[in-house]
Scaffold this motif. Structure first.
Motif, PDB file in Angstrom:
ATOM      1  N   LEU A 139      65.326  19.263  53.163  1.00 18.17           N
ATOM      2  CA  LEU A 139      65.687  19.533  51.880  1.00 18.17           C
ATOM      3  C   LEU A 139      66.670  20.640  51.844  1.00 18.17           C
ATOM      4  O   LEU A 139      67.432  20.871  50.527  1.00 18.17           O
ATOM      5  CB  LEU A 139      64.228  20.310  51.190  1.00 18.17           C
ATOM      6  CG  LEU A 139      63.281  19.355  50.967  1.00 18.17           C
ATOM      7  CD1 LEU A 139      61.952  19.845  50.512  1.00 18.17           C
ATOM      8  CD2 LEU A 139      63.498  18.346  49.681  1.00 18.17           C
ATOM      9  N   LEU A 140      66.849  21.580  52.487  1.00 18.87           N
ATOM     10  CA  LEU A 140      68.000  22.528  52.457  1.00 18.87           C
ATOM     11  C   LEU A 140      69.410  22.050  52.064  1.00 18.87           C
ATOM     12  O   LEU A 140      70.070  22.551  51.236  1.00 18.87           O
ATOM     13  CB  LEU A 140      67.810  23.496  53.763  1.00 18.87           C
ATOM     14  CG  LEU A 140      66.732  24.651  53.724  1.00 18.87           C
ATOM     15  CD1 LEU A 140      66.455  25.217  55.243  1.00 18.87           C
ATOM     16  CD2 LEU A 140      66.984  25.645  52.641  1.00 18.87           C
ATOM     17  N   PRO A 141      69.782  21.073  52.869  1.00 17.37           N
ATOM     18  CA  PRO A 141      71.265  20.649  52.560  1.00 17.37           C
ATOM     19  C   PRO A 141      71.188  20.267  51.073  1.00 17.37           C
ATOM     20  O   PRO A 141      72.514  20.589  50.498  1.00 17.37           O
ATOM     21  CB  PRO A 141      71.424  19.387  53.276  1.00 17.37           C
ATOM     22  CG  PRO A 141      70.475  19.631  54.505  1.00 17.37           C
ATOM     23  CD  PRO A 141      69.246  20.327  53.998  1.00 17.37           C
ATOM     24  N   THR A 145      73.681  22.249  46.943  1.00 19.30           N
ATOM     25  CA  THR A 145      74.295  21.990  45.957  1.00 19.30           C
ATOM     26  C   THR A 145      73.462  21.995  44.549  1.00 19.30           C
ATOM     27  O   THR A 145      74.269  21.900  43.509  1.00 19.30           O
ATOM     28  CB  THR A 145      74.654  20.607  46.048  1.00 19.30           C
ATOM     29  OG1 THR A 145      73.525  19.554  46.059  1.00 19.30           O
ATOM     30  CG2 THR A 145      75.539  20.131  47.278  1.00 19.30           C
ATOM     31  N   GLN A 146      72.195  22.365  44.770  1.00 17.93           N
ATOM     32  CA  GLN A 146      71.504  22.500  43.413  1.00 17.93           C
ATOM     33  C   GLN A 146      71.001  23.868  43.188  1.00 17.93           C
ATOM     34  O   GLN A 146      70.731  24.320  41.948  1.00 17.93           O
ATOM     35  CB  GLN A 146      70.392  21.647  43.557  1.00 17.93           C
ATOM     36  CG  GLN A 146      70.714  20.186  43.683  1.00 17.93           C
ATOM     37  CD  GLN A 146      69.183  19.302  44.220  1.00 17.93           C
ATOM     38  OE1 GLN A 146      68.292  19.775  43.912  1.00 17.93           O
ATOM     39  NE2 GLN A 146      69.444  18.217  44.729  1.00 17.93           N
ATOM     40  N   ALA A 147      70.786  24.815  44.152  1.00 16.13           N
ATOM     41  CA  ALA A 147      70.331  26.134  43.999  1.00 16.13           C
ATOM     42  C   ALA A 147      71.367  26.756  43.189  1.00 16.13           C
ATOM     43  O   ALA A 147      72.541  26.736  42.962  1.00 16.13           O
ATOM     44  CB  ALA A 147      70.089  26.881  45.462  1.00 16.13           C
ATOM     45  N   GLU A 148      70.895  27.586  42.286  1.00 17.57           N
ATOM     46  CA  GLU A 148      71.610  28.780  41.427  1.00 17.57           C
ATOM     47  C   GLU A 148      71.190  30.220  41.909  1.00 17.57           C
ATOM     48  O   GLU A 148      70.154  30.578  42.135  1.00 17.57           O
ATOM     49  CB  GLU A 148      71.060  28.714  40.050  1.00 17.57           C
ATOM     50  CG  GLU A 148      71.272  27.037  39.458  1.00 17.57           C
ATOM     51  CD  GLU A 148      70.810  27.097  38.122  1.00 17.57           C
ATOM     52  OE1 GLU A 148      70.219  28.171  37.567  1.00 17.57           O
ATOM     53  OE2 GLU A 148      70.803  26.045  37.535  1.00 17.57           O
ATOM     54  N   PRO A 149      72.363  30.918  41.746  1.00 16.37           N
ATOM     55  CA  PRO A 149      72.350  32.374  42.223  1.00 16.37           C
ATOM     56  C   PRO A 149      71.404  32.869  41.162  1.00 16.37           C
ATOM     57  O   PRO A 149      71.436  32.681  39.853  1.00 16.37           O
ATOM     58  CB  PRO A 149      73.556  33.014  42.123  1.00 16.37           C
ATOM     59  CG  PRO A 149      74.423  32.167  41.408  1.00 16.37           C
ATOM     60  CD  PRO A 149      73.861  30.603  41.493  1.00 16.37           C
TER      61      PRO A 149
END
Length: 335
Positions: A139-141, A145-149
């Motif tokens: 899931l991490l890769p 591209t989907q995570a937001e700060p």
């Protein structure tokens, strides 16, 4: 385990009967490599060569995952797996009791493939540590591209390696600088290193050559109030017997470094229902506490149907324990 996406894929390296089909309950297993690809010992050596350089820290990986979720707003599926992984880690209270310690050892990841191979078709895969780490590594890769700060309060402290000088902090609500993807992929690398460490411990337990079973080296992350510790156990057959005609003795060596107690090591030798226990503690206060509770431990052993041959509490770091011996020819150099 070759892939972590459902359904999990399990490849059998050395089935007992290479000529018969093998069903894992997860999917059909691949057969042994064709002739010429080496003996089971060669397969073992090649597997060890692949994991030895990348094996890392279990605690470091879990702390990195936890830290990442405090810095980014991760996708819901990643957050759910992280929450499940951390929630299923045993507590100190759980591993201090027999049933809890047994469950923690079973869920340590060391026995994942054996459990998968014994599962009935349609049965959900176990949620042990290695299975959870495999899911995280998958899931991490995608999360990169989907995570937001996360938005931080004005002038809040941010990651040391990205913080501008105090005078350059904006007056408005700043956000973490770009680099979410790099941090997420770095966490994935640490998770893969933790998986490699579990696989190294699994491969150490594969019998090779002549002699006794090499035993099992099991590492269990343990939750405390505000951080993680790692409980290490080495379970192995003893080389000798002091009971003529009796069963071979087994020993369990245990190391734990709890903040409240300091480093503690214990060694328990079992044979034919009798146990001899030696505990080492580096902290004088912990040593006094152990000596005060030694009679209670003796009574508990008797209550479990065992015959104590003594509980000895000693000062110092203890003798440590040797990991199971690896094959002698992992490195083959030719001029």
């Amino acid at each position: 385990v070759e892939t972590a996406d459902p359904p999990l894929v399990l490849r059998i390296l050395a089935p007992a009967d290479p000529g018969s089909p093998v069903s894992t309950g997860v999917r059909s297993a691949q057969p042994l490599p064709p002739a010429g690809h080496g003996t089971p010992d060669a397969v073992l050596r090649e597997a060890l060569r692949s994991v030895l350089p990348s094996a890392g820290s279990l605690r470091g990986a879990l702390e990195s995952v936890t830290r990442l979720l405090t810095e980014v707003r991760a996708p819901a599926n990643l957050s759910a797996v992280v929450d499940t992984t951390l929630a299923t880690l045993p507590t100190v209270n759980q591993v201090s009791k027999g049933p809890g310690l047994r469950a923690a050892v079973e869920d340590s990841g060391t026995f994942l493939e054996a459990r998968l191979a014994a599962m009935a078709p349609g049965q959900p895969p176990p949620t042990d540590l290695k299975a959870q780490l495999l899911r995280l590594a998958t899931l991490l890769p995608r999360a990169a591209t989907q995570a937001e700060p996360l938005v931080l309060p004005p002038r809040a402290a941010i990651a040391e390696n990205t913080a501008p000088p105090p005078g350059d902090l904006p007056d408005g609500p700043p956000v973490l600088p770009a680099g979410v993807s790099a941090g997420t992929l770095r966490t994935r690398s640490e998770v893969e290193a933790a998986i490699a460490r579990i696989e190294l411990n699994q491969l150490r337990a594969v019998p090779h050559g002549e002699g006794l079973h090499p035993g099992w080296l099991v590492e269990v992350p343990v939750r405390t109030t505000d951080h993680l510790d790692v409980l290490s156990l080495h379970i192995e057959p003893e080389t000798g017997s002091d009971l003529d005609g009796g069963p071979r003795p087994w020993s369990v060596s245990l190391t734990l470094d709890l903040e409240a107690l300091g480093p503690v090591q214990a060694r328990v030798v079992w044979q034919a229902g009798s146990v001899a226990t030696t505990i080492w503690a580096e902290d004088p206060g912990t040593l006094d506490l152990l000596r005060q509770r030694s009679e209670e431990l003796t009574a508990a052993l008797r209550g479990a149907g065992l015959e104590p041959r003594g509980v000895h509490c000693l000062p110092g770091p203890g003798p440590g324990f040797r990991a199971p011996r690896l094959p002698d020819t992992l490195l083959d150099l030719r001029a």
